[in-house]
Design a protein around this motif. Structure first.
Motif, PDB file in Angstrom:
ATOM      1  N   PHE A  62      18.975   7.721   5.085  1.00  0.00           N
ATOM      2  CA  PHE A  62      18.464   6.664   4.203  1.00  0.00           C
ATOM      3  C   PHE A  62      18.974   6.852   2.773  1.00  0.00           C
ATOM      4  O   PHE A  62      19.286   5.881   2.083  1.00  0.00           O
ATOM      5  CB  PHE A  62      16.936   6.604   4.231  1.00  0.00           C
ATOM      6  CG  PHE A  62      16.397   5.702   5.299  1.00  0.00           C
ATOM      7  CD1 PHE A  62      16.456   4.319   5.168  1.00  0.00           C
ATOM      8  CD2 PHE A  62      15.835   6.217   6.449  1.00  0.00           C
ATOM      9  CE1 PHE A  62      15.973   3.475   6.151  1.00  0.00           C
ATOM     10  CE2 PHE A  62      15.343   5.390   7.443  1.00  0.00           C
ATOM     11  CZ  PHE A  62      15.414   4.011   7.297  1.00  0.00           C
ATOM     12  N   ASP A  63      19.062   8.098   2.314  1.00  0.00           N
ATOM     13  CA  ASP A  63      19.594   8.357   0.973  1.00  0.00           C
ATOM     14  C   ASP A  63      21.045   7.894   0.857  1.00  0.00           C
ATOM     15  O   ASP A  63      21.437   7.297  -0.153  1.00  0.00           O
ATOM     16  CB  ASP A  63      19.484   9.844   0.622  1.00  0.00           C
ATOM     17  CG  ASP A  63      18.060  10.276   0.331  1.00  0.00           C
ATOM     18  OD1 ASP A  63      17.190   9.407   0.092  1.00  0.00           O
ATOM     19  OD2 ASP A  63      17.802  11.505   0.352  1.00  0.00           O
ATOM     20  N   GLU A  64      21.823   8.149   1.901  1.00  0.00           N
ATOM     21  CA  GLU A  64      23.224   7.722   1.888  1.00  0.00           C
ATOM     22  C   GLU A  64      23.328   6.195   1.916  1.00  0.00           C
ATOM     23  O   GLU A  64      24.116   5.602   1.182  1.00  0.00           O
ATOM     24  CB  GLU A  64      23.983   8.335   3.074  1.00  0.00           C
ATOM     25  CG  GLU A  64      25.460   8.031   3.079  1.00  0.00           C
ATOM     26  CD  GLU A  64      26.198   8.493   1.832  1.00  0.00           C
ATOM     27  OE1 GLU A  64      27.131   7.780   1.402  1.00  0.00           O
ATOM     28  OE2 GLU A  64      25.840   9.542   1.272  1.00  0.00           O
ATOM     29  N   VAL A 110       0.854  -1.182   0.000  1.00  0.00           N
ATOM     30  CA  VAL A 110       0.000   0.000   0.000  1.00  0.00           C
ATOM     31  C   VAL A 110       0.889   1.230   0.000  1.00  0.00           C
ATOM     32  O   VAL A 110       2.059   1.171   0.386  1.00  0.00           O
ATOM     33  CB  VAL A 110      -0.939   0.049   1.226  1.00  0.00           C
ATOM     34  CG1 VAL A 110      -1.914  -1.108   1.207  1.00  0.00           C
ATOM     35  CG2 VAL A 110      -0.164   0.064   2.516  1.00  0.00           C
ATOM     36  N   THR A 111       0.342   2.316  -0.421  1.00  0.00           N
ATOM     37  CA  THR A 111       1.067   3.574  -0.416  1.00  0.00           C
ATOM     38  C   THR A 111       0.586   4.401   0.761  1.00  0.00           C
ATOM     39  O   THR A 111      -0.619   4.561   0.967  1.00  0.00           O
ATOM     40  CB  THR A 111       0.822   4.342  -1.724  1.00  0.00           C
ATOM     41  OG1 THR A 111       1.243   3.530  -2.825  1.00  0.00           O
ATOM     42  CG2 THR A 111       1.582   5.648  -1.744  1.00  0.00           C
ATOM     43  N   ILE A 112       1.544   4.886   1.550  1.00  0.00           N
ATOM     44  CA  ILE A 112       1.212   5.758   2.668  1.00  0.00           C
ATOM     45  C   ILE A 112       2.135   6.972   2.623  1.00  0.00           C
ATOM     46  O   ILE A 112       3.204   6.921   2.009  1.00  0.00           O
ATOM     47  CB  ILE A 112       1.334   5.049   4.037  1.00  0.00           C
ATOM     48  CG1 ILE A 112       2.778   4.599   4.299  1.00  0.00           C
ATOM     49  CG2 ILE A 112       0.379   3.882   4.138  1.00  0.00           C
ATOM     50  CD1 ILE A 112       3.015   4.092   5.711  1.00  0.00           C
ATOM     51  N   SER A 113       1.726   8.015   3.278  1.00  0.00           N
ATOM     52  CA  SER A 113       2.569   9.204   3.403  1.00  0.00           C
ATOM     53  C   SER A 113       2.913   9.387   4.863  1.00  0.00           C
ATOM     54  O   SER A 113       2.052   9.271   5.731  1.00  0.00           O
ATOM     55  CB  SER A 113       1.831  10.441   2.905  1.00  0.00           C
ATOM     56  OG  SER A 113       1.572  10.339   1.531  1.00  0.00           O
ATOM     57  N   ILE A 114       4.181   9.670   5.124  1.00  0.00           N
ATOM     58  CA  ILE A 114       4.618   9.961   6.486  1.00  0.00           C
ATOM     59  C   ILE A 114       5.537  11.174   6.453  1.00  0.00           C
ATOM     60  O   ILE A 114       6.118  11.499   5.412  1.00  0.00           O
ATOM     61  CB  ILE A 114       5.349   8.768   7.150  1.00  0.00           C
ATOM     62  CG1 ILE A 114       6.625   8.412   6.372  1.00  0.00           C
ATOM     63  CG2 ILE A 114       4.449   7.567   7.270  1.00  0.00           C
ATOM     64  CD1 ILE A 114       7.535   7.449   7.104  1.00  0.00           C
ATOM     65  N   ARG A 115       5.678  11.820   7.562  1.00  0.00           N
ATOM     66  CA  ARG A 115       6.628  12.924   7.689  1.00  0.00           C
ATOM     67  C   ARG A 115       7.788  12.433   8.553  1.00  0.00           C
ATOM     68  O   ARG A 115       7.572  11.851   9.605  1.00  0.00           O
ATOM     69  CB  ARG A 115       5.972  14.132   8.341  1.00  0.00           C
ATOM     70  CG  ARG A 115       4.869  14.709   7.488  1.00  0.00           C
ATOM     71  CD  ARG A 115       4.382  16.030   8.079  1.00  0.00           C
ATOM     72  NE  ARG A 115       3.222  16.499   7.384  1.00  0.00           N
ATOM     73  CZ  ARG A 115       3.225  17.134   6.217  1.00  0.00           C
ATOM     74  NH1 ARG A 115       4.369  17.368   5.601  1.00  0.00           N
ATOM     75  NH2 ARG A 115       2.107  17.544   5.658  1.00  0.00           N
ATOM     76  N   ILE A 116       8.993  12.661   8.047  1.00  0.00           N
ATOM     77  CA  ILE A 116      10.188  12.268   8.794  1.00  0.00           C
ATOM     78  C   ILE A 116      11.146  13.449   8.846  1.00  0.00           C
ATOM     79  O   ILE A 116      11.069  14.373   8.021  1.00  0.00           O
ATOM     80  CB  ILE A 116      10.899  11.035   8.177  1.00  0.00           C
ATOM     81  CG1 ILE A 116      11.356  11.311   6.752  1.00  0.00           C
ATOM     82  CG2 ILE A 116      10.001   9.810   8.228  1.00  0.00           C
ATOM     83  CD1 ILE A 116      12.223  10.230   6.145  1.00  0.00           C
ATOM     84  N   ASP A 117      12.053  13.416   9.805  1.00  0.00           N
ATOM     85  CA  ASP A 117      13.071  14.457   9.898  1.00  0.00           C
ATOM     86  C   ASP A 117      13.982  14.401   8.673  1.00  0.00           C
ATOM     87  O   ASP A 117      14.282  13.319   8.148  1.00  0.00           O
ATOM     88  CB  ASP A 117      13.919  14.273  11.152  1.00  0.00           C
ATOM     89  CG  ASP A 117      13.136  14.496  12.436  1.00  0.00           C
ATOM     90  OD1 ASP A 117      12.095  15.187  12.387  1.00  0.00           O
ATOM     91  OD2 ASP A 117      13.566  13.976  13.483  1.00  0.00           O
ATOM     92  N   LYS A 118      14.441  15.547   8.242  1.00  0.00           N
ATOM     93  CA  LYS A 118      15.338  15.642   7.093  1.00  0.00           C
ATOM     94  C   LYS A 118      16.598  14.816   7.324  1.00  0.00           C
ATOM     95  O   LYS A 118      17.111  14.179   6.404  1.00  0.00           O
ATOM     96  CB  LYS A 118      15.689  17.115   6.843  1.00  0.00           C
ATOM     97  CG  LYS A 118      16.676  17.346   5.741  1.00  0.00           C
ATOM     98  CD  LYS A 118      16.056  17.147   4.384  1.00  0.00           C
ATOM     99  CE  LYS A 118      16.974  17.638   3.290  1.00  0.00           C
ATOM    100  NZ  LYS A 118      17.461  16.573   2.432  1.00  0.00           N
ATOM    101  N   VAL A 119      17.088  14.789   8.547  1.00  0.00           N
ATOM    102  CA  VAL A 119      18.307  14.037   8.871  1.00  0.00           C
ATOM    103  C   VAL A 119      18.101  12.547   8.594  1.00  0.00           C
ATOM    104  O   VAL A 119      18.996  11.878   8.075  1.00  0.00           O
ATOM    105  CB  VAL A 119      18.705  14.266  10.348  1.00  0.00           C
ATOM    106  CG1 VAL A 119      19.846  13.370  10.762  1.00  0.00           C
ATOM    107  CG2 VAL A 119      19.049  15.725  10.577  1.00  0.00           C
TER     108      VAL A 119
END
Length: 64
Positions: free
Chosen positions: A29-31, A15-24
């Motif tokens: 996760f990107d790294e 399923v697709t959900i939206s969450i808000r996370i800290d930029k850090v």
């Protein structure tokens, strides 16, 4: 000879959900995604599964 082309319904378990996370957290996760050659989405799913398998729920102590 049976030459039927059989198609069954796809089982979509995601399923697709939206969450808000800290930029850090997003940056980390990107790294990790870059280092592991995995998508950020895949890593977040792995982290959520790990958390669910290892969660310890502690009831709050009631004050008298």
């Amino acid at each position: 000879m049976d030459n039927d082309f059989i198609i069954t319904p796809k089982e979509d378990k995601s399923v697709t959900i939206s969450i808000r996370i800290d930029k850090v957290i997003q940056d980390k996760f990107d790294e990790l995604a870059k280092q592991s050659n995995r998508s950020r989405n895949e890593l977040i799913n792995m982290a959520l599964k790990y958390a669910l398998k290892n969660v310890k729920f502690i009831e709050s102590e009631k004050e008298d």
